[in-house]
Design an enzyme around this catalytic site. Structure first.
Site, PDB file in Angstrom:
ATOM      1  N   HIS A 361       0.806  -1.227   0.000  1.00  0.00           N
ATOM      2  CA  HIS A 361       0.000   0.000   0.000  1.00  0.00           C
ATOM      3  C   HIS A 361       0.832   1.266   0.000  1.00  0.00           C
ATOM      4  CE1 HIS A 361      -3.964  -1.885   0.963  1.00  0.00           C
ATOM      5  NE2 HIS A 361      -3.195  -2.803   1.515  1.00  0.00           N
ATOM      6  N   LYS A 552      -8.260  13.722   4.651  1.00  0.00           N
ATOM      7  CA  LYS A 552      -7.355  12.569   4.658  1.00  0.00           C
ATOM      8  C   LYS A 552      -6.357  12.780   5.786  1.00  0.00           C
ATOM      9  CE  LYS A 552      -6.433  13.770   0.317  1.00  0.00           C
ATOM     10  NZ  LYS A 552      -6.413  12.648  -0.597  1.00  0.00           N
ATOM     11  N   ARG A 553      -5.548  11.757   6.096  1.00  0.00           N
ATOM     12  CA  ARG A 553      -4.516  11.959   7.105  1.00  0.00           C
ATOM     13  C   ARG A 553      -3.622  13.135   6.719  1.00  0.00           C
ATOM     14  NH1 ARG A 553      -3.958   8.105  11.379  1.00  0.00           N
ATOM     15  NH2 ARG A 553      -2.091   9.276  11.874  1.00  0.00           N
ATOM     16  N   LYS A 558       0.891  14.402   1.092  1.00  0.00           N
ATOM     17  CA  LYS A 558      -0.468  14.692   0.636  1.00  0.00           C
ATOM     18  C   LYS A 558      -0.660  16.194   0.386  1.00  0.00           C
ATOM     19  CE  LYS A 558      -2.355  10.719   3.195  1.00  0.00           C
ATOM     20  NZ  LYS A 558      -3.025   9.867   2.196  1.00  0.00           N
ATOM     21  N   THR A 660      -8.603   6.650  -1.921  1.00  0.00           N
ATOM     22  CA  THR A 660      -9.953   6.108  -2.102  1.00  0.00           C
ATOM     23  C   THR A 660     -10.984   7.209  -1.844  1.00  0.00           C
ATOM     24  OG1 THR A 660      -9.756   5.273   0.159  1.00  0.00           O
ATOM     25  CG2 THR A 660      -9.471   3.685  -1.615  1.00  0.00           C
ATOM     26  N   LYS A 664     -14.654   8.232  -3.715  1.00  0.00           N
ATOM     27  CA  LYS A 664     -15.912   8.525  -3.015  1.00  0.00           C
ATOM     28  C   LYS A 664     -16.450   9.884  -3.435  1.00  0.00           C
ATOM     29  CE  LYS A 664     -14.062   5.896   0.819  1.00  0.00           C
ATOM     30  NZ  LYS A 664     -13.158   6.003   1.981  1.00  0.00           N
TER      31      LYS A 664
HETATM   32  C1  26W Z   1       3.947   0.707   9.919  1.00  0.00           C
HETATM   33  C2  26W Z   1       3.386   2.038   9.763  1.00  0.00           C
HETATM   34  C3  26W Z   1       2.397   2.098   8.679  1.00  0.00           C
HETATM   35  C4  26W Z   1       1.051   2.241   8.993  1.00  0.00           C
HETATM   36  C5  26W Z   1       0.129   2.294   7.977  1.00  0.00           C
HETATM   37  C6  26W Z   1       2.792   1.994   7.370  1.00  0.00           C
HETATM   38  C7  26W Z   1       1.871   2.041   6.378  1.00  0.00           C
HETATM   39  C8  26W Z   1       0.547   2.189   6.675  1.00  0.00           C
HETATM   40  C9  26W Z   1      -0.471   2.183   5.584  1.00  0.00           C
HETATM   41  C10 26W Z   1       0.011   1.344   4.451  1.00  0.00           C
HETATM   42  C11 26W Z   1      -0.823   3.543   5.159  1.00  0.00           C
HETATM   43  C12 26W Z   1      -2.027   3.543   4.282  1.00  0.00           C
HETATM   44  O1  26W Z   1      -3.149   3.567   4.752  1.00  0.00           O
HETATM   45  N1  26W Z   1      -1.835   3.531   2.963  1.00  0.00           N
HETATM   46  C13 26W Z   1      -2.910   3.862   2.054  1.00  0.00           C
HETATM   47  O2  26W Z   1      -3.562   2.690   1.598  1.00  0.00           O
HETATM   48  C14 26W Z   1      -4.706   3.039   0.835  1.00  0.00           C
HETATM   49  C15 26W Z   1      -5.425   1.757   0.494  1.00  0.00           C
HETATM   50  O3  26W Z   1      -4.697   1.025  -0.438  1.00  0.00           O
HETATM   51  C16 26W Z   1      -4.309   3.830  -0.388  1.00  0.00           C
HETATM   52  O4  26W Z   1      -5.477   4.233  -1.058  1.00  0.00           O
HETATM   53  C17 26W Z   1      -3.495   5.048   0.001  1.00  0.00           C
HETATM   54  O5  26W Z   1      -2.998   5.700  -1.145  1.00  0.00           O
HETATM   55  C18 26W Z   1      -2.345   4.641   0.896  1.00  0.00           C
HETATM   56  O6  26W Z   1      -1.664   5.777   1.401  1.00  0.00           O
END
Ligand code: 26W
Length: 817
Positions: A361, A552-553, A558, A660, A664
């Site tokens: 992701h 979003k976060r 971003k 995503t 939406k």
């Molecule tokens: C370990 C720390 C950590 C925590 C969360 C690393 C990575 C994450 C996630 C992968 C972050 C995340 O939510 N990524 C998002 O995933 C969505 C679903 O596929 C994508 O639409 C977003 O672009 C992506 O940032």
């Protein structure tokens, strides 16, 4: 589609059940019960209806003889369940009537529900949409997650600064939708050592953990849309086992043993709030292993109960790893098969390598998980041995492919060499999975080209794309009832189960009557949001303004601060350019920053301070307003998204894996202003270049600029509007009496080197917004574009994503009940 609750629903009985729960479960009288108690009693009564179908689905012999997917994720951001489940069960109207007869409005009661915020952002929300789509299409699925006591922190502001507080999402009464499954509890070990022993002349190894905890499962029912299928989202809660620490107990240290008992509860105490940033904390690895071990054990329990031989596991079970967070499940399955089920290493490996699939992701290097070898060694000594052996056998493949190329071995090795050796979880996942996927076409291309080029050469078919999607039930039917009714009125309501049908709306794009209805619904949704803002923030906004939304976060990539620079440029022009004219705009932000992410928090502070000044500046506040909605969460998104005119998707090209929220908002008729990043690329393909505002550098442009040596000062001095806008960040325009309080943001963009190229994209971003402004003045043309957005994004239903997984990765068949 089979029978659903609608047909067997008995209103009188339901009302009795609600009253029964009110008195016996929540101990309140019908006369005096609070709205919250009524909501709880109603949800409990509904949950009973689904519990029956959950068990029926679970006991369905056809499911046991069909292949299932096990979706392993540390996060499921499900949002409120009640309204959504009512829609899926097909009894929304009936329940509304029943509750009305009991003296309560259903929509008011639904507001009583707290969001289960068991995820950070996109990855967790995607998992929730996927569960909905698996159930809707009846692909056998078990979701495995963690039952955090506290979800993502609640956000509030003090003088514009983010404050975090714990999110006790279950409330004191417990969450009414969940069902405890104590008979499915598991024991999970940690620490200890590996014993080597002789078994019929063979040397074998077994892990003797130094401590055990209990994994207690709680099921949330995921109700299939208009079907009787209900799949479990099984969330593991960590509980202590007494005597918890054998050692201290046996030493007679009663107090220490009890203290450890208290500590055991900590493993699932709280969701880690980092998004896209890896921290390497021991407790986080404990969460990961706890989750993997319990889930693998539960999957094997189901599998072995069905009576199939272990070697056929990949024919019946597939395990999808949602990012690397559950990667430790790979050595865990190896350990169970080799040490506990007595398979040979090769037999076990051939099963494992056909069972796991991994979704990536993110490409951000700081988000790629690595765990220190010494930590794994201490916490999970047997798993470390297994990882070495997997790596040993993998590196011999690498040597065969690239003989003598030590560089390749170093780069691909699961173990990163160095003073502190680290285990690269992504490498472990690629080696241990039969499929690896990115989440949008561009992202997958970059995974192949930049992140894993050698893996792609070594395993040519392994890496593939599955573009993300969102569930049209929650993100259109439920959150935007006005638009849903209008659509169904024109094309029938099959779009709810088959979003591709929504393309039939395109013929109405130029129909004046349809345009009027469509715009009226948008205005109604904007009014609903405006009312919320007035009620909660006391700020008046007009629905005549363009509602421009970035939700979003908070993360530098971003680029909320690029949005902010644009707002500053409008403020500057309104104040200094008498010729300047703009359609009134309200900029909405909603975003949580990871508590330890300093710059992200400073950006939030800057937005809040700038908002305060602008909103109170009589010279501009008829044209310009800035609203920061605190505590962004799923239920808030459900109010904001239907009200959006403009959707901000402005990440630096190559950084946002998919996005995503972009899907939406386009579905709800917002026009996207966005970069050629993530799924924006595919949204543009679908809606057409004239119906989206693309700006800025693309991935090739970003790469070229960085290669040539990017200097933000070049842009700063060359563009007077940029310079004036940025200079507003200096001094005390927005922080009276406290000069330079916003300087951190300014500095990050100049001396800090502007790593995400805000300045490089600024002028093109401003132009895109000028085009939006011009277009909005032509309401007919605007209506056409927004209708075409709704009509063109059928591809982005998560039903299609799931079908892609099913056909290309999981190879499952639907089991209709
Ligand atoms: C370990 C720390 C950590 C925590 C969360 C690393 C990575 C994450 C996630 C992968 C972050 C995340 O939510 N990524 C998002 O995933 C969505 C679903 O596929 C994508 O639409 C977003 O672009 C992506 O940032």
């Amino acid at each position: 589609m089979k029978l659903n609750q609608q047909k067997k629903f008995d209103k009188a009985q339901f009302k009795n059940n609600v009253k029964r729960h009110l008195t016996s479960t929540y101990v309140q009288t019908v006369e005096k019960a609070s709205p919250r108690a009524w909501y709880l009693a109603m949800a409990r009564a509904l949950s009973e209806l689904t519990a029956f179908d959950l068990l029926e689905t679970e006991n369905d012999i056809r499911i046991k003889n069909s292949k299932s997917v096990n979706y392993l994720s540390l996060e499921f951001l499900v949002g409120r369940l009640t309204g959504n489940n009512l829609i899926s069960m097909g009894i929304y109207t009936q329940i509304s009537e029943a509750m009305e007869e009991l003296g309560h409005s259903l929509s008011d009661l639904l507001e009583q529900e707290r969001d289960p915020s068991l995820g950070n952002g996109g990855l967790g929300r995607l998992a929730a949409c996927f569960m909905d789509s698996c159930a809707a299409q009846e692909y056998p699925t078990v979701g495995y997650g963690l039952h955090y006591e506290y979800g993502l922190f609640k956000q509030s502001f003090i003088d514009g600064q983010q404050q975090e507080s714990p999110d006790a999402w279950q409330g004191v009464e417990g969450y009414p939708w969940e069902i405890a499954r104590p008979q499915l509890a598991q024991q999970i070990g940690f620490y200890g050592q590996v014993d080597i022993y002789q078994d019929q002349g063979r040397e074998r190894r077994r892990w003797v953990p130094g401590m055990f905890v209990k994994a207690m499962p709680w099921d949330l029912p995921i109700v299939g849309y208009q079907s009787e299928t209900v799949y479990p989202l099984r969330l593991w809660e960590c509980q202590a086992i007494a005597p918890f620490s054998l050692e201290s107990f046996n030493n007679g240290d009663y107090f220490d043993a009890q203290k450890s008992l208290i500590d055991a509860g900590n493993i699932t105490k709280v969701l880690y709030p980092n998004d896209n940033h890896e921290k390497g904390k021991t407790l986080r690895l404990m969460q990961q292993y706890f989750h993997s071990a319990a889930s693998i054990a539960d999957m094997l329990r189901r599998y072995e109960a069905a009576g199939h031989p272990l070697r056929l596991l990949p024919d019946y079970e597939t395990i999808q790893l949602n990012d690397t967070h559950p990667a430790i499940a790979i050595p865990e399955l190896m350990r169970v098969l080799v040490d506990e089920r007595d398979l040979s290493w090769d037999e076990a490996w051939s099963i494992c390598a056909k069972t796991f699939a991994y979704t990536n992701h993110t490409l951000l290097p700081e988000a790629l998980e690595t765990w220190s070898e010494s930590l794994i060694q201490r916490l999970l000594p047997r798993h470390m041995e297994i990882i070495y052996r997997i790596n040993y056998q993998f590196l011999s493949e690498v040597r065969q492919k690239w003989p003598g190329d030590v560089g390749k071995q170093q780069k691909l090795s699961i173990i990163e060499e160095g003073v502190h050796r680290m285990v690269r979880m992504a490498n472990l996942c690629v080696v241990g999975s039969y499929a690896v996927n990115g989440v949008a076409a561009l992202h997958t291309a970059l995974v192949k080209k930049d992140l894993f080029p050698e893996f792609d050469a070594l395993y040519p078919e392994r890496i593939r794309n599955v573009t993300n999607g969102v569930t049209p039930r929650r993100w259109l039917k439920f959150c935007n009832p006005g638009l849903s009714a209008l659509i169904s009125d024109k094309i029938g309501d099959e779009w709810t189960g088959e979003l591709e049908q929504i393309s039939q709306l395109a013929v109405y794009a130029d129909d004046p009557a349809f345009q009027q209805s469509y715009l009226a619904i948008k205005r109604g949704n904007k009014q609903r949001l405006a009312d919320w803002v007035m009620a909660h923030l006391g700020i008046e906004i007009s629905t005549d303004a363009i509602f421009d939304v970035q939700i979003k976060r908070l993360h530098e990539y971003k680029r909320q601060h690029l949005n902010l620079l644009h707002i500053l440029s409008l403020y500057h022009r309104l104040l200094h350019d008498p010729e300047f004219d703009m359609v009134p705009r309200v900029f909405f932000f909603a975003a949580k920053a990871a508590p330890g992410y300093y710059l992200a928090k400073e950006i939030i502070y800057a937005i809040n301070k700038i908002a305060q000044t602008i909103n109170n500046d009589e010279r501009v506040n008829q044209q310009l307003k800035v609203i920061f909605i605190p505590d962004y969460r799923v239920s808030m998104a459900e109010i904001i998204i239907p009200a959006a005119d403009v959707s901000e998707q402005i990440s630096t090209a190559g950084k946002e894996a998919s996005g995503t929220g972009n899907m939406k908002m386009a579905l709800n008729g917002a026009l996207t202003v966005g970069t050629m990043d993530g799924a924006n690329v595919e949204i543009r393909e679908e809606v057409g270049d004239e119906n989206i505002y693309i700006f800025g550098l693309d991935v090739a442009g970003v790469t070229a600029l960085k290669a040539q040596g990017y200097n933000p000062f070049d842009y700063y001095y060359a563009d007077p509007l940029l310079k004036s806008s940025m200079e507003l960040l200096m001094g005390e325009t927005f922080t009276p009496g406290q000069p330079d309080k916003l300087r951190v943001v300014y500095d990050s963009l100049l001396d800090g080197g502007d790593p995400y190229l805000c300045l490089a994209d600024f002028s093109s971003y401003v132009k895109a917004h000028e085009a939006i402004d011009a277009q909005y003045r032509d309401q007919q043309g605007w209506a056409r574009k927004t209708i075409l957005n709704t009509a063109s994004v059928g591809k982005f239903t998560s039903d299609r994503s799931i079908r892609d997984y099913v056909e290309n990765i999981w190879h499952l068949k639907a089991v209709h009940r």
